[in-house]
Motif scaffolding. Structure first.
Motif, mmCIF file in Angstrom:
data_model
loop_
_atom_site.group_PDB
_atom_site.id
_atom_site.type_symbol
_atom_site.label_atom_id
_atom_site.label_comp_id
_atom_site.label_asym_id
_atom_site.label_seq_id
_atom_site.Cartn_x
_atom_site.Cartn_y
_atom_site.Cartn_z
ATOM 1 N N LEU A 274 56.956 54.728 60.807
ATOM 2 C CA LEU A 274 56.767 55.950 60.019
ATOM 3 C C LEU A 274 55.455 56.004 59.259
ATOM 4 C CD1 LEU A 274 60.315 56.012 58.329
ATOM 5 C CD2 LEU A 274 59.547 57.377 60.272
ATOM 6 N N MET A 275 54.909 54.840 58.950
ATOM 7 C CA MET A 275 53.721 54.808 58.078
ATOM 8 C C MET A 275 52.982 53.473 58.235
ATOM 9 S SD MET A 275 55.563 54.091 54.437
ATOM 10 C CE MET A 275 56.660 55.460 54.561
ATOM 11 N N PRO A 276 51.716 53.416 57.778
ATOM 12 C CA PRO A 276 50.988 52.139 57.851
ATOM 13 C C PRO A 276 51.483 51.189 56.760
ATOM 14 C CG PRO A 276 49.550 53.964 57.194
ATOM 15 C CD PRO A 276 50.912 54.502 57.214
ATOM 16 N N PHE A 277 52.467 50.387 57.089
ATOM 17 C CA PHE A 277 53.156 49.535 56.117
ATOM 18 C C PHE A 277 52.775 48.077 56.380
ATOM 19 C CE2 PHE A 277 56.664 47.198 54.283
ATOM 20 C CZ PHE A 277 57.051 47.954 53.196
ATOM 21 N N TYR A 278 52.222 47.393 55.396
ATOM 22 C CA TYR A 278 51.718 46.030 55.590
ATOM 23 C C TYR A 278 52.465 45.045 54.690
ATOM 24 C CZ TYR A 278 47.747 48.481 57.660
ATOM 25 O OH TYR A 278 46.960 49.283 58.446
ATOM 26 N N ALA A 279 53.138 44.089 55.286
ATOM 27 C CA ALA A 279 53.795 43.026 54.500
ATOM 28 C C ALA A 279 52.762 41.940 54.257
ATOM 29 C CB ALA A 279 54.970 42.482 55.279
ATOM 30 N N ILE A 280 52.390 41.733 52.998
ATOM 31 C CA ILE A 280 51.273 40.813 52.716
ATOM 32 C C ILE A 280 51.675 39.695 51.741
ATOM 33 C CG2 ILE A 280 49.474 42.531 53.190
ATOM 34 C CD1 ILE A 280 49.197 42.749 50.058
ATOM 35 N N GLY A 281 52.979 39.487 51.547
ATOM 36 C CA GLY A 281 53.419 38.522 50.541
ATOM 37 C C GLY A 281 53.689 37.136 51.135
ATOM 38 N N PRO A 282 54.114 36.192 50.348
ATOM 39 C CA PRO A 282 54.245 36.341 48.906
ATOM 40 C C PRO A 282 52.879 36.211 48.235
ATOM 41 C CG PRO A 282 54.877 34.123 49.543
ATOM 42 C CD PRO A 282 54.530 34.847 50.803
ATOM 43 N N ILE A 283 52.633 37.097 47.273
ATOM 44 C CA ILE A 283 51.336 37.061 46.585
ATOM 45 C C ILE A 283 51.500 36.211 45.330
ATOM 46 C CG2 ILE A 283 49.456 38.464 45.670
ATOM 47 C CD1 ILE A 283 50.828 40.841 47.118
ATOM 48 N N PHE A 284 51.044 34.989 45.424
ATOM 49 C CA PHE A 284 51.198 34.053 44.302
ATOM 50 C C PHE A 284 49.841 33.715 43.706
ATOM 51 C CE2 PHE A 284 55.271 32.418 46.305
ATOM 52 C CZ PHE A 284 56.049 33.148 45.427
ATOM 53 N N PRO A 285 49.834 33.092 42.513
ATOM 54 C CA PRO A 285 48.552 32.663 41.957
ATOM 55 C C PRO A 285 47.877 31.704 42.929
ATOM 56 C CG PRO A 285 50.361 32.153 40.453
ATOM 57 C CD PRO A 285 50.957 32.726 41.689
ATOM 58 N N PRO A 286 46.589 31.884 43.189
ATOM 59 C CA PRO A 286 45.927 31.033 44.171
ATOM 60 C C PRO A 286 45.625 29.628 43.650
ATOM 61 C CG PRO A 286 44.398 32.625 43.254
ATOM 62 C CD PRO A 286 45.720 32.903 42.633
ATOM 63 N N VAL A 287 45.758 29.402 42.355
ATOM 64 C CA VAL A 287 45.510 28.060 41.825
ATOM 65 C C VAL A 287 46.709 27.608 41.013
ATOM 66 C CG1 VAL A 287 42.995 28.155 41.782
ATOM 67 C CG2 VAL A 287 44.298 29.103 39.890
ATOM 68 N N SER A 288 46.641 26.394 40.461
ATOM 69 C CA SER A 288 47.792 25.871 39.732
ATOM 70 C C SER A 288 48.068 26.713 38.480
ATOM 71 C CB SER A 288 47.542 24.420 39.356
ATOM 72 O OG SER A 288 46.361 24.340 38.611
ATOM 73 N N PRO A 289 49.331 26.739 38.027
ATOM 74 C CA PRO A 289 49.716 27.635 36.937
ATOM 75 C C PRO A 289 48.920 27.430 35.648
ATOM 76 C CG PRO A 289 51.602 26.358 37.712
ATOM 77 C CD PRO A 289 50.453 26.010 38.571
ATOM 78 N N ASP A 290 48.469 26.188 35.393
ATOM 79 C CA ASP A 290 47.757 26.000 34.123
ATOM 80 C C ASP A 290 46.379 26.662 34.152
ATOM 81 O OD1 ASP A 290 46.882 24.193 35.985
ATOM 82 O OD2 ASP A 290 46.316 22.699 34.482
ATOM 83 N N LYS A 291 45.910 27.017 35.357
ATOM 84 C CA LYS A 291 44.615 27.679 35.449
ATOM 85 C C LYS A 291 44.780 29.180 35.666
ATOM 86 C CE LYS A 291 41.452 24.127 36.692
ATOM 87 N NZ LYS A 291 41.999 23.295 37.784
ATOM 88 N N ALA A 292 46.030 29.616 35.815
ATOM 89 C CA ALA A 292 46.250 31.004 36.204
ATOM 90 C C ALA A 292 45.752 31.958 35.117
ATOM 91 C CB ALA A 292 47.725 31.233 36.455
ATOM 92 N N VAL A 293 45.482 33.199 35.535
ATOM 93 C CA VAL A 293 45.092 34.247 34.586
ATOM 94 C C VAL A 293 46.238 34.448 33.602
ATOM 95 C CG1 VAL A 293 44.623 36.723 34.445
ATOM 96 C CG2 VAL A 293 43.662 35.388 36.312
ATOM 97 N N PRO A 294 45.929 34.554 32.300
ATOM 98 C CA PRO A 294 47.028 34.732 31.338
ATOM 99 C C PRO A 294 47.633 36.128 31.435
ATOM 100 C CG PRO A 294 44.896 34.757 30.229
ATOM 101 C CD PRO A 294 44.623 34.482 31.674
#
Ligand code: UDP
Length: 498
Positions: free
Chosen positions: A273-293
């Motif tokens: 029906l539409m251009p639908f893109y499954a792109i997950g899971p979208i997680f932090p690319p680095v370890s949690p202590d470095k993640a964006v707050p």
């Protein structure tokens, strides 16, 4: 806590290597500039931030990330020791591999003091009436007029019902960002069929299973999103959802935080029906202590305590950033935890009980559970779930929590409360069998809570769930490999942009 995160550290190193390779290989690839606007809610900000980082760090994107002022204030308040008052991405921008993400704060047009949670209905009026539209339009106009490189795409949360109008006005491609499972998208997309067949918005709503939604073999009424179980579908929230689902038909792309192989029938039906893109899971690319707050409340750490507890022994209890309880429910959960004798970390968010600030827990609770249980107002969930001491997650089934729990192979005890959580529960318990139900829709009672928790955390029960979760975790991991479906889908989306 980096000690507990070998898989993340490995992925961080891999990402850096890939990033260098990618830069070398793609120095001639077209540079895109996306404006990203998430819904101002925790469960929408987190994946939007992670998507921004992914596009900017490995896909040659410049990102302008828009944040409402009231939200920025919450972020600043929650991170008093980090220099967030200027830019939550500041750490990621530094160094030779720094990303080009421009963080902009603007007003939604209402006073900062306006209680957007407590007066949700009034807020929704503003949201739909055009008040907020004007503010967003003005802000996007400014970015479009002044930016270099030129903005070419607007990535905006699906719940903005006027997104296509803005994209059209400024000649931008429109990517609608859907942060819940494809199944939920599919059901909202086919609301007209539910009405037609008498499962929604009629005097005598049908209760039999729904078997006519493309890509969905059969789903029970009580597994629909709460808004599609409501008798009255004329509230502002319903209007917003229905309008948003009209508008998303005009999007050039839908980007969904899910995995093709996890929801293949639904996704294939949507792709027809539409251009639908499954792109997950979208997680932090680095370890949690470095993640964006991104946390909207100050994170309390319980990692030191977890470090002293046996592997797999702790139940993590959290109902996310939105769900509300009555004070009686909180009391029953508290006594249920005491009676279960299971050790736990419980996130009891401020305003879990609306209009009640303090003293939610029974008097003396903390003394009774000292040494075997911790209650925190908010924490770094990824750091907690990745800790070996965690053995189970009593969850409301928010979609981010589900993906995170599967990623760290933590079985779920599922207690959906509202919105998409009922439908997510179906995926977790009925389809993937990586969790079990908590409660039976009746008011919570402490002894029942205690026995369910005890049974859930027992070894026999856990072993079967863990076997199943290994399978689903592999599907998530594979999707993110170079040749994995999500990696391919995100590249396909970018190719189509040119
Ligand atoms: N979260 C967190 N700390 C907590 C509780 C939750 O960082 O103490 C994060 C969690 O990791 C997830 C998000 O908040 O990414 C909640 O999103 P979800 O979709 O699970 O639920 P919602 O809050 O939207 O109901």
């Amino acid at each position: 806590h980096i000690l507990y995160l070998p898989s993340l550290v490995i992925s961080a190193t891999k990402i850096l290597q890939k990033k260098k390779l990618w830069k070398k290989k793609n120095s001639n690839v077209k540079k895109h500039h996306a404006i990203i606007l998430p819904l101002p809610l925790q469960g929408h900000i987190n994946p939007a931030v992670n998507l921004s980082l992914k596009l900017a760090s490995s896909k040659n994107f410049t990102i302008t990330f828009l944040t409402f002022e009231f939200l920025h204030q919450d972020l600043t308040r929650a991170h008093p020791y980090i220099d967030t008052h200027i830019d939550i991405f500041s750490q990621e921008k530094q160094g030779p591999n720094g990303v080009d993400i421009r963080y902009r704060v603007f007003s939604d047009g209402l006073p900062l003091k306006f209680d957007r949670t407590g007066k949700l209905d009034e807020y929704l009026e503003w949201y739909m009436s055009g008040g907020m539209f004007d503010q967003v339009e003005k802000e996007i106009e400014e970015v479009v007029l002044k930016s270099n490189p030129k903005v070419d795409v607007l990535i905006i949360d699906t719940f903005y019902p006027w997104a296509s109008k803005i994209a059209k006005k400024f000649g931008l491609r429109l990517a609608s960002f859907w942060t819940e499972p494809a199944l939920v998208f599919n059901l909202y997309h086919h609301v007209h069929l539910l009405k037609l067949h008498g499962h929604l918005d009629c005097s005598d709503t049908r209760k039999d299973p729904i078997d006519y939604i493309p890509g969905v073999q059969s789903i029970k009424q009580h597994d629909l999103m709460s808004y599609l179980q409501d008798k009255d579908v004329s509230t502002n929230m319903h209007k917003l959802i229905f309008q948003a689902y009209q508008d998303v038909r005009k999007a050039d792309y839908v980007l969904c935080n899910t995995v093709q192989e996890l929801e293949s029938d639904t996704i294939s039906a949507l792709q027809a029906l539409m251009p639908f893109y499954a792109i997950g899971p979208i997680f932090p690319p680095v370890s949690p202590d470095k993640a964006v707050p991104t946390s909207l409340w100050t994170e309390s750490s319980c990692l030191e305590w977890l470090g002293s507890m046996p592997n797999g022994s702790i139940l993590y209890v959290s109902f996310g950033s939105l769900a509300n309880f009555s004070k009686d429910d909180v009391t029953e959960i508290a006594y249920g935890l005491i009676e279960s004798n299971v050790d736990f970390v419980w996130v009891l968010r401020p305003r879990t009980v609306l209009h009640e600030a303090d003293h939610l827990l029974p008097v003396g609770f903390e003394e009774v559970v000292r040494g075997r249980g911790i209650v925190v107002p908010w924490t770094n969930q990824i750091a907690v779930l990745s800790h070996p001491a965690i053995g189970g997650f009593l969850t409301h089934c928010g979609w981010n929590s589900v993906l995170e729990s599967v990623w760290y192979k933590i079985p779920m005890l599922c207690f959906p409360i509202f919105t998409d959580q009922f439908t997510n529960r179906k995926l977790v318990v009925d389809d993937w069998k990586v969790g079990i139900n908590f409660g039976n829709g009746q008011p919570l009672k402490r002894m029942e809570i205690a026995s369910q928790i005890k049974r859930f955390m027992s070894k026999e029960n856990g072993d079967e769930l863990r076997e199943n979760i290994d399978v689903v975790r592999k599907i998530l991991g594979n999707a993110l490999e170079d040749e994995g479906s999500s990696s391919k889908n995100i590249d396909l989306f970018i190719e189509q942009l040119i």
